[in-house]
Every structure is written in structure tokens, then in C-alpha cells.
Design an enzyme around this catalytic site. Structure first.
Site, PDB file in Angstrom:
ATOM      1  N   ARG A   1     -13.986 -41.650 -50.833  1.00 16.46           N
ATOM      2  CA  ARG A   1     -15.144 -41.543 -49.930  1.00 16.46           C
ATOM      3  C   ARG A   1     -15.995 -40.380 -50.409  1.00 16.46           C
ATOM      4  O   ARG A   1     -15.486 -39.259 -50.572  1.00 16.46           O
ATOM      5  CB  ARG A   1     -14.706 -41.297 -48.483  1.00 16.46           C
TER       6      ARG A   1
ATOM      7  N   HIS B   1     -20.499 -49.327 -47.357  1.00 14.90           N
ATOM      8  CA  HIS B   1     -19.237 -49.066 -46.644  1.00 14.90           C
ATOM      9  C   HIS B   1     -18.473 -50.393 -46.576  1.00 14.90           C
ATOM     10  O   HIS B   1     -18.329 -50.997 -45.507  1.00 14.90           O
ATOM     11  CB  HIS B   1     -19.559 -48.520 -45.244  1.00 14.90           C
TER      12      HIS B   1
ATOM     13  N   GLN C   1     -15.445 -51.320 -44.134  1.00 17.85           N
ATOM     14  CA  GLN C   1     -15.908 -51.530 -42.758  1.00 17.85           C
ATOM     15  C   GLN C   1     -16.351 -52.985 -42.550  1.00 17.85           C
ATOM     16  O   GLN C   1     -16.201 -53.556 -41.463  1.00 17.85           O
ATOM     17  CB  GLN C   1     -17.072 -50.563 -42.480  1.00 17.85           C
TER      18      GLN C   1
ATOM     19  N   ASP D   1     -25.663 -47.705 -35.696  1.00 18.87           N
ATOM     20  CA  ASP D   1     -24.887 -46.617 -36.317  1.00 18.87           C
ATOM     21  C   ASP D   1     -25.665 -45.334 -36.039  1.00 18.87           C
ATOM     22  O   ASP D   1     -26.820 -45.388 -35.575  1.00 18.87           O
ATOM     23  CB  ASP D   1     -24.771 -46.903 -37.833  1.00 18.87           C
TER      24      ASP D   1
ATOM     25  N   CYS E   1     -19.944 -48.947 -35.994  1.00 18.98           N
ATOM     26  CA  CYS E   1     -18.822 -48.571 -36.872  1.00 18.98           C
ATOM     27  C   CYS E   1     -18.078 -47.351 -36.351  1.00 18.98           C
ATOM     28  O   CYS E   1     -16.924 -47.136 -36.686  1.00 18.98           O
ATOM     29  CB  CYS E   1     -19.335 -48.326 -38.284  1.00 18.98           C
TER      30      CYS E   1
ATOM     31  N   ARG F   1     -10.139 -51.982 -38.543  1.00 13.90           N
ATOM     32  CA  ARG F   1     -10.238 -51.225 -39.800  1.00 13.90           C
ATOM     33  C   ARG F   1      -8.873 -51.170 -40.486  1.00 13.90           C
ATOM     34  O   ARG F   1      -8.766 -51.304 -41.694  1.00 13.90           O
ATOM     35  CB  ARG F   1     -10.715 -49.786 -39.528  1.00 13.90           C
TER      36      ARG F   1
END
Ligand code: CP
Ligand code: NVA
Length: 336
Positions: A110, A137, A140, A233, A274, A319
Site C-alpha cells: 500500500r 484500490h 476493495q 468516499d 469503502c 474485504r
């Protein structure tokens, strides 16, 4: 019978690299592994393997998902926190990739630019999984699609409206994923925050093949009309300076997800995010936004977040199941 999908040895960097049937396979594999876990079936099929988890930005869901999923599969994990490694400071990405490949069976990364994770993958000879960059991402996405499939029973034809900062990792990823899976994607926001034109063009070309559609609009009424999913988001992402808060609030406040936006959507519409979310003042950032700008809730109202349409915690749980599926498939556990 559909042909078996073998993703052994593949990197997982962005969904542009994956065919629709491979994405669908990962979603269905996530559902299978989720059901097995709920039935308390042992999943330790990767016993003795080890994965490195590199986080140059903070995380709750992604880190915990990788760790729990790896442990469920019998693997060991090593977590490198934003200050705990030499990466990029004293050691290049290329050298790091070659060192970690000698010790680990897979590497999660990440960080900031997409080119960093792409470079890591180029030099690593084990699978590299993108745990979030500024641009994409992808882990996700498998969780989000699993959540939508569980809720509606299908993905094709679902109208997903993304409100807010659509030019960053979440907006980009959702647009690509919807294009690949034959869904109707709408970026409903201030035109300054539309996804980049070249990515929109790429997604429109994919959409032609899959029956998807890509719409950009600054009208909340038009954008949210007949929505199945309204997604948002944070307006300021990790790594962005706090000075941008003012311009974001000025530009994006009309695109806050609230009951008015849902009034245009289908009665059956759901809310997704998310996470983490600024929906109240229970966070440091939430309180500071209130003190500076007088805004009690930011990208989504507390009413929507806590209301019956919200499926954000199903999404968060997924997730773990979907990250498990990504590791399981790329590490060859589904090959026989
Ligand atoms: N959604 C998500 O990636 O959450 P974290 O930042 O907590 O990992
Ligand atoms: N856009 C957000 C996503 C967090 C999961 C960020 O990059 O901070």
C-alpha cells in the site's frame, strides 16, 4: 461447464489487467471461502507459506484482512509499517522486491503512485497485491462486487452512482470494475472531480464490449435517478495536504450523500462506502472539519450512514473474504 480459471502466479495490481470472467471468478471464490469459513471448515491449505505486508500509508481494514485471511490459510505474515522499512528511503523498490522475493511467497503493498507497485511487481518473482495506491484500490473492488452480488443477486445492469471525489483511487477503480462487469457507472460530481479523460476513454471502450455504460454528470437529480447503489468516499484522501479541505468542501458539498440524493434513487437502493467515513464528529478529522468549516458530517450524512440502506459493514467484512480469495487464487491453492 465453465473453463477453470487459473490465476496462479499472477500479480493483482489493477482490474484493467483482468478479464471480466477472471474478476467474476474471484468474486465467486470469495463467496465460496466466506461460506466455508462460516461453516467453520479449516482452510489451512497454504500452511508453511509467508507473506509480506508493506504499508506506506495507514490501514485498519486492509491490514486486518490480509492478516486474518493469511492466518486462516495457514500462512505467516510480516507487517512493515510506514516507518518500519528501508523502502524508497535507503533501498530502491527494485532491490526490495528482489530481497523480499527470496523470503516470502507473496507481497502486499500500500503506498502512493501506481508506478511504485507496478515497479515492485516487475522486479518481484512472487505475486504482488496492490493494497491501495493513489490511483487504484483493486482488492476493495472484489469485496464491493461481492457485497452487491449478495444483496441484489447479480451485477450486470446494476446502476452504481459514485458521488464526491471521482478522480482518485475509489472513483477510478469503481469505473473500471463497472465497465468490466457490464454495470452502469455514473460519476455524479463537480466536473473538476471527474475521473481523468484517458481512463474514461479506456472504460468506455471496455463498456462497448461488456454492455456497460459510463456517465459523467454534475446533476444530482439526473445522476441519482434509478440508482441501485450510491457510493462515496472521503473528500480528502491519505497523503493529501489538509489545506485542500476548503476547496473540496466548496466543490463537493452539493454531492454529499444524503436523503435528498436517495429520493431520486430506486426504493431498493443501498448506500456503500469503502470506509473510513466522516459521518459524525467521533473522529479527530470530523471534529476539526466542524471547528474550521462548521460542517457536522462530510461526504455522507449520519442519517444515511446509520440508516437501513447502509450496507457498509457487510462491505467491510467482505474485504477479508475477498482478500483471502485473491491470495488463495494467485498462490495456486485453487489449482488442481
Ligand atoms: N477501505 C480501506 O481500505 O480501509 P483501510 O484504509 O482501513 O484499509
Ligand atoms: N480514497 C481513500 C480510500 C481509503 C480506503 C484514501 O486513499 O485515503
Amino acid at each position: 461447464m465453465t473453463a477453470k480459471t487459473d490465476l496462479t502466479g499472477r500479480d493483482f495490481l489493477k482490474l484493467l489487467d483482468y478479464r471480466p470472467e477472471e474478476i467474476q471468478y474471484l468474486i465467486d471464490l470469495s463467496a465460496r471461502l466466506k461460506a466455508e469459513k462460516k461453516a467453520h471448515k479449516s482452510q489451512k491449505v497454504l500452511e508453511g507459506r509467508n507473506v509480506a505486508l508493506i504499508f506506506e500509508k495507514t490501514s485498519t481494514r486492509t491490514r486486518c484482512s490480509f492478516e486474518v485471511a493469511a492466518h486462516d490459510l495457514g500462512m505467516g505474515t510480516t507487517y512493515l509499517d510506514p516507518s518500519g522499512s528501508q523502502i524508497g528511503k535507503k533501498e530502491s523498490i527494485a532491490d526490495t522486491a528482489r530481497v523480499l522475493s527470496r523470503m516470502f511467497d507473496g507481497i502486499e503493498y500500500r503506498g502512493f503512485g501506481q508506478e511504485i507497485v507496478e515497479n515492485l511487481a516487475r522486479y518481484a518473482d512472487v505475486p504482488v497485491w496492490n493494497g491501495l495506491t493513489n490511483d487504484f484500490h483493486p482488492t476493495q473492488m472484489i469485496a464491493d462486487m461481492l457485497t452487491i452480488q449478495e444483496h441484489f443477486g447479480h451485477l450486470k445492469g446494476i446502476r452504481l452512482v459514485y458521488m464526491g471525489d471521482a478522480r482518485y483511487n475509489m472513483g477510478n477503480s469503481l469505473m473500471v470494475t463497472c465497465a468490466k462487469l457490464g454495470m452502469d457507472f455514473v460519476a455524479c460530481t463537480n466536473p473538476k472531480y471527474y475521473p481523468a479523460e484517458d481512463l474514461v476513454e479506456k472504460c468506455r471502450a471496455i463498456a462497448k464490449e461488456t454492455g456497460a455504460s459510463i456517465t459523467l454528470t454534475d446533476s444530482v437529480e439526473e445522476g441519482c435517478r434509478d440508482a441501485d447503489v450510491i457510493y462515496t468516499d472521503v473528500w480528502v484522501s491519505m497523503g493529501e495536504p489538509t489545506e485542500v479541505w476548503k476547496e473540496r468542501i466548496d466543490a463537493l458539498l452539493p454531492y454529499q450523500v444524503n436523503e435528498k440524493a436517495f429520493s431520486y434513487a430506486k426504493d431498493s437502493a443501498v448506500f456503500m462506502h469503502c470506509l473510513p467515513a466522516y459521518h459524525d464528529q467521533e473522529t479527530g478529522v470530523g471534529r476539526s472539519v466542524y471547528e474550521k468549516f462548521g460542517l457536522k458530517e462530510v461526504e455522507v450524512t449520519n442519517e444515511v450512514f446509520e440508516g437501513p440502506r447502509s450496507i457498509v459493514f457487510d462491505e467491510a467484512e467482505n474485504r477479508m473474504h475477498s482478500i483471502k480469495a485473491i491470495m488463495y487464487a494467485t498462490l495456486g491453492a485453487d489449482r488442481n
